[in-house]
Design an enzyme around this catalytic site. Structure first.
Site, PDB file in Angstrom:
ATOM      1  N   SER A 145     -14.541  -1.759  10.962  1.00 15.12           N
ATOM      2  CA  SER A 145     -14.090  -2.270  12.259  1.00 15.12           C
ATOM      3  C   SER A 145     -15.241  -2.994  12.964  1.00 15.12           C
ATOM      4  O   SER A 145     -15.757  -3.985  12.431  1.00 15.12           O
ATOM      5  CB  SER A 145     -13.526  -1.117  13.085  1.00 15.12           C
ATOM      6  OG  SER A 145     -12.815  -1.618  14.194  1.00 15.12           O
ATOM      7  N   ASP A 221      -2.466  -1.592   9.938  1.00 14.63           N
ATOM      8  CA  ASP A 221      -3.535  -1.377  10.920  1.00 14.63           C
ATOM      9  C   ASP A 221      -2.995  -1.646  12.324  1.00 14.63           C
ATOM     10  O   ASP A 221      -2.466  -2.728  12.586  1.00 14.63           O
ATOM     11  CB  ASP A 221      -4.682  -2.340  10.576  1.00 14.63           C
ATOM     12  CG  ASP A 221      -5.958  -2.043  11.346  1.00 14.63           C
ATOM     13  OD1 ASP A 221      -5.881  -1.796  12.565  1.00 14.63           O
ATOM     14  OD2 ASP A 221      -7.019  -2.066  10.715  1.00 14.63           O
ATOM     15  N   HIS A 253      -5.876   1.987  10.408  1.00 17.59           N
ATOM     16  CA  HIS A 253      -7.282   1.726  10.785  1.00 17.59           C
ATOM     17  C   HIS A 253      -8.157   2.979  10.649  1.00 17.59           C
ATOM     18  O   HIS A 253      -9.329   2.948  10.988  1.00 17.59           O
ATOM     19  CB  HIS A 253      -7.293   1.220  12.239  1.00 17.59           C
ATOM     20  CG  HIS A 253      -8.521   0.445  12.634  1.00 17.59           C
ATOM     21  ND1 HIS A 253      -8.748  -0.844  12.204  1.00 17.59           N
ATOM     22  CD2 HIS A 253      -9.603   0.761  13.414  1.00 17.59           C
ATOM     23  CE1 HIS A 253      -9.897  -1.290  12.712  1.00 17.59           C
ATOM     24  NE2 HIS A 253     -10.436  -0.320  13.434  1.00 17.59           N
TER      25      HIS A 253
END
Lengths: 275, 275
Positions: A145, A221, A253
């Site tokens: 991320s 996600d 995610h």
């Protein structure tokens, strides 16, 4: 260097250490997994940059990476995600300030005094790691991320420092995303030409990259629209980069996604680190 | 069905057969590798569509696919790349006419009478294959270059016919390429809205795709700029497709590239075919 903890782990040692950083003007903490082979001499290194809200600890405890690093004889480094401590600026939000450095060197107040994370990772952390049995000529980088953004941008900006780069669910095009625009304005000011130096898609388009790249992105996600995987994929193709972009169906995610594919990433980096 | 040749190969049989096709109005030839397991009952099928200038023979002799299909117990089908024979239209160029069908059903003269390759592959060939010990409920498709375009577009247009699709160096966006625009104009006429139905990038953007996709593209491909890998990669990401786009550094457009990665493709399809 202070030792905070050391635990035996997959035949090696999972340690946590802290050290003074001139860049961030304070004490920084990181996790370091040393495989059993480190007892016999320097081993290659994979740095893992974590995402928003994380410390050095999340990936160390939840990714499962040590099992595969032990198989490959590779050390893992888990840096913190921002400066910490008294006098370090913050916001009320989770996506700017503490645990949200975006791995840039801030040029704007109130961030400038401590938020120098690019220099921290590429200089002070590297120097601190020299105290351990690590082969600092064999270093690769990955992340998740915001940390995927960090891994990609630091690798693209410092192409001689890392042998390969990978990322899980990276923020690929922060200058076009809610995760990037506000933070870059805060940390770097309003001159958007400066922002381009911290945007993986724009760096790939301007500089290219000649080392291996692997990106995994879950199609379920919850932050998909902030990550702009397609922009980076297109930039890689146009730059003819040595890149694999994998869309993993149904994954989200979370660390469950990372854990599902961390073996592939460690093996991918091992190939570059032992080449 | 006429048997042209049969050779023992990796414990199974590499055959070449010909049959009458109503779609193309003539005789069509294809290669078929049957693994040893076909002696005991129907086996899954991987169709391989070849590129410009090829016949049914090139991939059959140069890809090395049989070794890996034998390991997985999968049959391989190598169709021809266009209609052949007396009265079949052609041009002087290698990229339109014979061996250059682009796997579409032509609507324009002089192509319309024989160049019905989409219907040939998806109907007549499928019917012909029913004569062999093949599990026609377990079929996947791959291809190279123009055949990669064929594989991607036929899979995206017929999502229930194929369990997975892969391609080597596919023409990804023919409506934006020298390899596509002139041919589509000739085969399909000047109405570009019709062309979109035969363009993998546009099909992915309009329809999406819920089965696994794998694309390998060499970065030293001499035709790189005609293939538009980045456009398809971005379309896959935006559609959240279950897609892997791999840029393979230093590989070109040749069968040496295909041979280097065919094992990965056979294994990729085996996973879908045996799921």
């Amino acid at each position: 260097m202070d030792t905070i903890s050391e635990n035996k782990c997959f035949g090696g040692t999972q340690g946590v250490y802290s050290h003074a950083s001139a860049a961030t003007g304070g004490t920084m903490t990181f996790g370091l997994f040393l495989p059993e082979e480190a007892a016999n001499g320097p081993v290659p290194v994979l740095i893992y940059l974590s995402g928003l809200t994380c410390t050095h600890e999340n990936a160390m405890t939840k990714s499962g990476a040590q099992a595969f690093a032990a198989e490959q004889g590779i050390a893992l480094v888990f840096p913190d995600t921002s400066p910490r401590g008294d006098g370090v600026a913050d916001t009320d939000g989770f996506d700017m300030g503490l645990a949200a450095s975006f791995y840039v060197d801030a040029t704007q107040d109130p961030w400038k005094p401590h938020y120098q994370m690019e220099t921290y990772i590429t200089r002070d952390l590297m120097q601190a790691l020299a105290d351990f049995p690590l082969d600092m000529d064999r270093v690769s980088i990955t992340g998740h991320s915001m940390g995927g953004h960090g891994a990609l941008t630091l690798a693209l900006k410092h192409p001689d420092m890392f042998r390969s780069v990978s990322a899980f669910s990276p923020i690929c095009h922060p200058t076009a995303s809610d995760w990037g625009q506000r933070q870059f304005e805060g940390y770097l000011g309003s001159d958007k030409s400066v922002w381009a130096d911290h945007d993986a898609t724009l760096l790939m388009r301007s500089n290219g990259y000649d080392k291996p790249v692997l990106v995994d992105q879950g199609t379920a996600d919850q932050f998909y629209d902030k990550l702009n995987t397609g922009d980076f994929a297109a930039a890689c193709a146009d730059a003819r980069a040595d890149a694999q972009i994998r869309l993993q169906s149904g994954y989200d995610h979370s660390y469950f996604f990372i854990a599902s594919f961390i073996a592939d990433h460690v093996d991918f980096h091992a190939q570059a680190l032992y080449a």
